[in-house]
Scaffold this motif. Structure first.
Motif, PDB file in Angstrom:
ATOM      1  N   TYR A   1       0.857  -1.183   0.000  1.00 35.79           N
ATOM      2  CA  TYR A   1       0.000   0.000   0.000  1.00 35.79           C
ATOM      3  C   TYR A   1       0.893   1.233   0.000  1.00 35.79           C
ATOM      4  N   ILE A   2       0.656   2.112  -0.959  1.00 40.51           N
ATOM      5  CA  ILE A   2       1.365   3.390  -1.032  1.00 40.51           C
ATOM      6  C   ILE A   2       0.309   4.489  -1.065  1.00 40.51           C
ATOM      7  N   HIS A   3       0.313   5.335  -0.041  1.00 41.41           N
ATOM      8  CA  HIS A   3      -0.655   6.428   0.036  1.00 41.41           C
ATOM      9  C   HIS A   3      -0.506   7.325  -1.195  1.00 41.41           C
ATOM     10  N   PRO A   4      -1.600   7.867  -1.708  1.00 40.34           N
ATOM     11  CA  PRO A   4      -1.529   8.703  -2.915  1.00 40.34           C
ATOM     12  C   PRO A   4      -0.608   9.917  -2.806  1.00 40.34           C
ATOM     13  N   THR A   5      -0.343  10.415  -1.591  1.00 36.16           N
ATOM     14  CA  THR A   5       0.539  11.574  -1.453  1.00 36.16           C
ATOM     15  C   THR A   5       2.017  11.190  -1.335  1.00 36.16           C
ATOM     16  N   ALA A   6       2.312   9.908  -1.225  1.00 35.10           N
ATOM     17  CA  ALA A   6       3.703   9.457  -1.104  1.00 35.10           C
ATOM     18  C   ALA A   6       4.372   9.462  -2.474  1.00 35.10           C
TER      19      ALA A   6
ATOM     20  N   ARG B   1       3.446  -0.962   4.010  1.00 36.47           N
ATOM     21  CA  ARG B   1       2.535   0.180   3.900  1.00 36.47           C
ATOM     22  C   ARG B   1       3.347   1.459   4.040  1.00 36.47           C
ATOM     23  N   ILE B   2       3.176   2.343   3.069  1.00 35.85           N
ATOM     24  CA  ILE B   2       3.876   3.629   3.050  1.00 35.85           C
ATOM     25  C   ILE B   2       2.808   4.716   3.115  1.00 35.85           C
ATOM     26  N   TRP B   3       2.875   5.556   4.161  1.00 37.32           N
ATOM     27  CA  TRP B   3       1.802   6.488   4.447  1.00 37.32           C
ATOM     28  C   TRP B   3       2.045   7.884   3.887  1.00 37.32           C
ATOM     29  N   ASN B   4       1.238   8.842   4.327  1.00 38.25           N
ATOM     30  CA  ASN B   4       1.143  10.194   3.769  1.00 38.25           C
ATOM     31  C   ASN B   4       2.489  10.900   3.667  1.00 38.25           C
TER      32      ASN B   4
ATOM     33  N   ILE C   1       5.841   2.372   7.104  1.00 41.33           N
ATOM     34  CA  ILE C   1       6.590   3.611   6.937  1.00 41.33           C
ATOM     35  C   ILE C   1       5.596   4.735   7.216  1.00 41.33           C
ATOM     36  N   GLY C   2       5.766   5.412   8.348  1.00 38.58           N
ATOM     37  CA  GLY C   2       4.804   6.409   8.816  1.00 38.58           C
ATOM     38  C   GLY C   2       4.814   7.696   8.009  1.00 38.58           C
ATOM     39  N   LYS C   3       3.938   8.589   8.408  1.00 38.68           N
ATOM     40  CA  LYS C   3       3.737   9.880   7.729  1.00 38.68           C
ATOM     41  C   LYS C   3       5.020  10.715   7.752  1.00 38.68           C
ATOM     42  N   ASP C   4       5.274  11.413   6.648  1.00 37.53           N
ATOM     43  CA  ASP C   4       6.386  12.372   6.530  1.00 37.53           C
ATOM     44  C   ASP C   4       7.766  11.738   6.707  1.00 37.53           C
ATOM     45  N   VAL C   5       7.936  10.506   6.281  1.00 44.03           N
ATOM     46  CA  VAL C   5       9.236   9.835   6.365  1.00 44.03           C
ATOM     47  C   VAL C   5      10.005  10.055   5.060  1.00 44.03           C
ATOM     48  N   TYR C   6      11.306  10.304   5.203  1.00 44.48           N
ATOM     49  CA  TYR C   6      12.196  10.442   4.051  1.00 44.48           C
ATOM     50  C   TYR C   6      13.174   9.269   4.075  1.00 44.48           C
ATOM     51  N   ILE C   7      13.202   8.503   2.988  1.00 46.32           N
ATOM     52  CA  ILE C   7      14.134   7.389   2.837  1.00 46.32           C
ATOM     53  C   ILE C   7      14.980   7.682   1.607  1.00 46.32           C
TER      54      ILE C   7
ATOM     55  N   GLN D   1      18.253   7.580  -1.187  1.00 43.72           N
ATOM     56  CA  GLN D   1      18.703   6.601  -2.178  1.00 43.72           C
ATOM     57  C   GLN D   1      19.598   5.552  -1.534  1.00 43.72           C
ATOM     58  N   SER D   2      19.452   4.317  -1.981  1.00 42.93           N
ATOM     59  CA  SER D   2      20.294   3.186  -1.598  1.00 42.93           C
ATOM     60  C   SER D   2      20.180   2.768  -0.139  1.00 42.93           C
ATOM     61  N   VAL D   3      19.226   3.299   0.619  1.00 40.04           N
ATOM     62  CA  VAL D   3      18.984   2.843   1.991  1.00 40.04           C
ATOM     63  C   VAL D   3      18.465   1.415   1.940  1.00 40.04           C
ATOM     64  N   LEU D   4      18.898   0.602   2.897  1.00 38.04           N
ATOM     65  CA  LEU D   4      18.437  -0.787   2.995  1.00 38.04           C
ATOM     66  C   LEU D   4      17.664  -0.957   4.291  1.00 38.04           C
ATOM     67  N   ILE D   5      16.399  -1.383   4.175  1.00 43.71           N
ATOM     68  CA  ILE D   5      15.538  -1.618   5.333  1.00 43.71           C
ATOM     69  C   ILE D   5      15.031  -3.046   5.243  1.00 43.71           C
ATOM     70  N   GLY D   6      15.197  -3.802   6.320  1.00 45.26           N
ATOM     71  CA  GLY D   6      14.779  -5.203   6.352  1.00 45.26           C
ATOM     72  C   GLY D   6      13.267  -5.352   6.431  1.00 45.26           C
ATOM     73  N   SER D   7      12.830  -6.527   6.847  1.00 44.50           N
ATOM     74  CA  SER D   7      11.407  -6.851   6.957  1.00 44.50           C
ATOM     75  C   SER D   7      10.889  -6.596   8.364  1.00 44.50           C
ATOM     76  N   ARG D   8       9.597  -6.332   8.452  1.00 48.07           N
ATOM     77  CA  ARG D   8       8.888  -6.102   9.718  1.00 48.07           C
ATOM     78  C   ARG D   8       9.470  -4.935  10.506  1.00 48.07           C
ATOM     79  N   VAL D   9       9.913  -3.917   9.796  1.00 45.91           N
ATOM     80  CA  VAL D   9      10.460  -2.706  10.415  1.00 45.91           C
ATOM     81  C   VAL D   9       9.343  -1.674  10.506  1.00 45.91           C
ATOM     82  N   LYS D  10       9.290  -0.973  11.638  1.00 44.36           N
ATOM     83  CA  LYS D  10       8.323   0.109  11.806  1.00 44.36           C
ATOM     84  C   LYS D  10       9.092   1.414  11.919  1.00 44.36           C
ATOM     85  N   VAL D  11       8.870   2.307  10.944  1.00 46.72           N
ATOM     86  CA  VAL D  11       9.498   3.624  10.931  1.00 46.72           C
ATOM     87  C   VAL D  11       8.385   4.635  11.186  1.00 46.72           C
ATOM     88  N   GLN D  12       8.422   5.269  12.347  1.00 45.82           N
ATOM     89  CA  GLN D  12       7.353   6.180  12.745  1.00 45.82           C
ATOM     90  C   GLN D  12       7.460   7.533  12.029  1.00 45.82           C
TER      91      GLN D  12
END
Length: 165
Positions: free
Chosen positions: A5-10, A23-26, A42-48, A50-61
């Motif tokens: 799921y990718i929010h339309p504003t992402a 799920r990638i939010w607003n 991936i919570g609201k207003d998150v910046y990720i 280039q080339s960042v590596l994030i594993g599985s079941r991670v919660k980024v507020q």
């Protein structure tokens, strides 16, 4: 498999790889070549970056900035407004700039508003207290707090103190 799921504003670059069930939010931005594993939030207003590596079941507020050079392993919790750096000598005019890597190991928990200075490793299941400024490696299962962050005790996999502190 569950859907992404990718929010339309992402804004998610077409060259980013997003795992199933994530799920990638607003108002998020996920840059090119970023990799996000399965079942992440991936919570609201998150910046990720280039080339960042994030594993599985991670919660980024909400409000987190994850910059190039950061690797976050599986099952990590990143609290609201955590900031990662990737430059040990920040200057707008540095012609010799290069990314300095940071690793957050499996199961670690980073408290709200903590700052993670680049070039360190945060150990498995370690816990960084809210507002801490982490400038050195954090041992596995350690609880660190303060500015600069110092070991204040140890925790188990669930975050419970194990040192009677």
């Amino acid at each position: 498999m569950s859907q992404i799921y990718i929010h339309p504003t992402a804004e998610v670059d077409v060259k980013a790889r997003i795992g199933q069930g994530t799920r990638i939010w607003n108002y998020c931005q996920v840059r090119e070549s970023a990799v996000i594993g399965d079942n992440c939030i991936i919570g609201k207003d998150v910046y990720i970056d280039q080339s960042v590596l994030i594993g599985s079941r991670v919660k980024v507020q909400n409000g987190v900035s994850v910059y190039n050079g950061v690797t976050i392993e599986d099952d990590v919790f990143v609290g609201p407004h955590v900031c990662f750096t990737n430059d040990l000598i920040p200057r707008a005019f540095n012609d010799n700039w290069s990314v300095t890597a940071t690793i957050v190991r499996r199961g670690a928990s980073l408290g709200a508003n903590s700052t993670i200075v680049c070039g360190i490793t945060i150990g498995e299941y370690a816990m960084v207290a809210a507002g801490a400024v982490v400038t050195k490696d954090v041992p596995a299962y350690a609880l660190v707090k303060g500015n600069p962050a110092r070991v204040a005790g140890f925790v188990d996999r669930m975050g419970n103190r194990t040192d009677n502190g």
